[in-house]
Design a protein around this motif. Structure first.
Motif, PDB file in Angstrom:
ATOM      1  N   LEU A 124      22.616  82.024  85.363  1.00 55.82           N
ATOM      2  CA  LEU A 124      22.878  81.691  83.964  1.00 55.82           C
ATOM      3  C   LEU A 124      22.161  82.650  83.021  1.00 55.82           C
ATOM      4  O   LEU A 124      21.003  83.018  83.265  1.00 55.82           O
ATOM      5  N   ILE A 125      22.839  83.011  81.938  1.00 57.48           N
ATOM      6  CA  ILE A 125      22.280  83.924  80.936  1.00 57.48           C
ATOM      7  C   ILE A 125      22.261  83.225  79.583  1.00 57.48           C
ATOM      8  O   ILE A 125      23.312  82.952  78.998  1.00 57.48           O
ATOM      9  N   ASP A 126      21.085  82.928  79.103  1.00 55.07           N
ATOM     10  CA  ASP A 126      20.857  82.382  77.764  1.00 55.07           C
ATOM     11  C   ASP A 126      21.800  81.220  77.431  1.00 55.07           C
ATOM     12  O   ASP A 126      22.373  81.159  76.340  1.00 55.07           O
ATOM     13  N   GLY A 127      21.930  80.312  78.366  1.00 59.26           N
ATOM     14  CA  GLY A 127      22.744  79.128  78.155  1.00 59.26           C
ATOM     15  C   GLY A 127      22.533  78.137  79.277  1.00 59.26           C
ATOM     16  O   GLY A 127      22.347  78.528  80.432  1.00 59.26           O
ATOM     17  N   LEU A 128      22.537  76.854  78.937  1.00 59.35           N
ATOM     18  CA  LEU A 128      22.361  75.808  79.934  1.00 59.35           C
ATOM     19  C   LEU A 128      22.801  74.462  79.379  1.00 59.35           C
ATOM     20  O   LEU A 128      23.639  73.779  79.970  1.00 59.35           O
ATOM     21  N   PHE A 129      22.245  74.075  78.228  1.00 62.71           N
ATOM     22  CA  PHE A 129      22.509  72.770  77.641  1.00 62.71           C
ATOM     23  C   PHE A 129      23.588  72.873  76.555  1.00 62.71           C
ATOM     24  O   PHE A 129      23.521  73.751  75.699  1.00 62.71           O
ATOM     25  N   PRO A 130      24.549  71.973  76.553  1.00 63.11           N
ATOM     26  CA  PRO A 130      25.580  71.999  75.503  1.00 63.11           C
ATOM     27  C   PRO A 130      25.050  71.479  74.178  1.00 63.11           C
ATOM     28  O   PRO A 130      24.022  70.796  74.122  1.00 63.11           O
ATOM     29  N   LEU A 131      25.761  71.804  73.106  1.00 63.98           N
ATOM     30  CA  LEU A 131      25.496  71.159  71.831  1.00 63.98           C
ATOM     31  C   LEU A 131      25.835  69.681  71.978  1.00 63.98           C
ATOM     32  O   LEU A 131      26.837  69.316  72.589  1.00 63.98           O
ATOM     33  N   THR A 132      25.000  68.833  71.414  1.00 65.62           N
ATOM     34  CA  THR A 132      25.170  67.398  71.600  1.00 65.62           C
ATOM     35  C   THR A 132      25.237  66.670  70.256  1.00 65.62           C
ATOM     36  O   THR A 132      24.897  67.233  69.210  1.00 65.62           O
ATOM     37  N   HIS A 133      25.702  65.425  70.307  1.00 66.96           N
ATOM     38  CA  HIS A 133      25.703  64.522  69.158  1.00 66.96           C
ATOM     39  C   HIS A 133      24.938  63.262  69.522  1.00 66.96           C
ATOM     40  O   HIS A 133      25.012  62.783  70.659  1.00 66.96           O
ATOM     41  N   GLU A 134      24.229  62.704  68.558  1.00 64.66           N
ATOM     42  CA  GLU A 134      23.708  61.365  68.744  1.00 64.66           C
ATOM     43  C   GLU A 134      24.885  60.389  68.677  1.00 64.66           C
ATOM     44  O   GLU A 134      25.847  60.610  67.929  1.00 64.66           O
ATOM     45  N   PRO A 135      24.868  59.323  69.474  1.00 69.50           N
ATOM     46  CA  PRO A 135      26.025  58.423  69.558  1.00 69.50           C
ATOM     47  C   PRO A 135      26.514  57.918  68.207  1.00 69.50           C
ATOM     48  O   PRO A 135      27.718  57.835  67.959  1.00 69.50           O
ATOM     49  N   GLU A 136      25.573  57.604  67.294  1.00 65.26           N
ATOM     50  CA  GLU A 136      25.980  57.029  66.015  1.00 65.26           C
ATOM     51  C   GLU A 136      26.723  58.035  65.122  1.00 65.26           C
ATOM     52  O   GLU A 136      27.382  57.643  64.153  1.00 65.26           O
ATOM     53  N   LEU A 137      26.627  59.324  65.438  1.00 72.27           N
ATOM     54  CA  LEU A 137      27.320  60.337  64.640  1.00 72.27           C
ATOM     55  C   LEU A 137      28.751  60.588  65.111  1.00 72.27           C
ATOM     56  O   LEU A 137      29.520  61.256  64.412  1.00 72.27           O
TER      57      LEU A 137
END
Length: 286
Positions: A124-137
């Motif tokens: 992996l190159i400079d990436g691992l976790f996706p952008l996320t949302h809190e459930p209420e959003l």
């Protein structure tokens, strides 16, 4: 570097994809997935340095020379994961490794977490976790995305008078990268059009996601990975969220911190060589 690269077309049940093929036919199978709005040229400097690997560097759907998704379809992370799996199936790979940058690294991690029995290595190159949302959003974010989808028909892709102007525009937008890197991506990402050039990429790629994973879901995928993982982090890269950096310290991943920006593997030959040395060690593990 004088390395032979083969251009291939892959007909999946739902879309036709393009790819660059590197390495010997009997090499260890590796599927390479590029970042958002990039293309297979993302690996033009890195792949030739990884001896002994059979690397299929995809143009992801909507990017490069690959087809765009059908009307009404989208570009969710899990859709890319399914695309990658179907490509592996087409090559007859029951076990294979994944090489991913940015978006491609996120997709690779989701696939490795979902089907750990299929994946041998994650590079992996400079990436691992996706952008996320809190459930209420989630409701408000879905509403924003739906409105943006409705308005897409009123937008037109920009046309640039020359390749150089298109490259300059790429340098001004999004993530920093070198002019050489932008030129390599443009060589595959631009198409002639009346009045100049425009990008081949699907305009829908710039729309907000209809839904995102929560942090708990994202963490579950990462913790479900069972294969050896090597992650190159750029010193001027994107992975800076303290929450994710703290989690990374708990994971049994090999992490290399390298000088450079988000496209360090493509910006120059020195960066590509440094990333290649990291991954050579990963693939040399028993």
């Amino acid at each position: 570097m004088g390395v032979r690269v083969e251009e291939v077309r892959l007909s999946l049940p739902h879309i036709e994809l393009a790819a660059h093929l590197y390495g010997p036919e009997d090499g260890r199978p590796v599927l390479a997935l590029h970042g958002w709005l990039d293309n297979a040229m993302s690996f033009a400097r890195l792949a030739p340095r990884l001896d002994g690997l059979r690397i299929v560097a995809l143009d992801l759907p909507g990017h490069g020379h690959s087809g765009h998704r059908a009307a009404g379809a989208g570009y969710a992370l899990w859709d890319y994961a399914q695309d990658a799996l179907l490509v592996a199936e087409q090559f007859g790979w029951q076990r294979f490794s994944l090489l991913g940058h940015s978006l491609g690294a996120i997709v690779a991690t989701l696939l490795a977490g979902a089907l750990p029995e299929r994946i041998e290595r994650l590079a992996l190159i400079d990436g691992l976790f996706p952008l996320t949302h809190e459930p209420e959003l989630a409701p408000a974010k879905l509403g924003e995305a739906l409105r943006a989808h409705l308005q897409l028909g009123d937008k037109r892709k920009p046309v640039y008078a020359s390749v150089d102007k298109a490259v300059s525009a790429r340098l001004r937008g999004g993530y920093p990268l070198s002019r050489e890197a932008a030129e390599l991506l443009a060589s595959r990402g631009l198409v002639p059009q009346a009045g100049g050039y425009t990008w081949r990429s699907d305009p829908r790629l710039t729309l907000p996601s209809l839904l995102r994973l929560t942090r708990a879901q994202a963490e579950a995928f990462v913790r479900a990975v069972r294969c050896p993982v090597g992650l190159v982090l750029a010193e001027q890269g994107l992975l800076r969220d303290p929450h994710w950096l703290a989690l990374l310290e708990q994971l049994p991943f090999t992490v290399w911190r390298q000088p450079g920006g988000h496209h360090l593997h493509l910006d120059d030959e020195a960066g590509a060589a440094a990333v290649a040395d990291c991954f050579k060690a990963l693939f040399a593990e028993a």
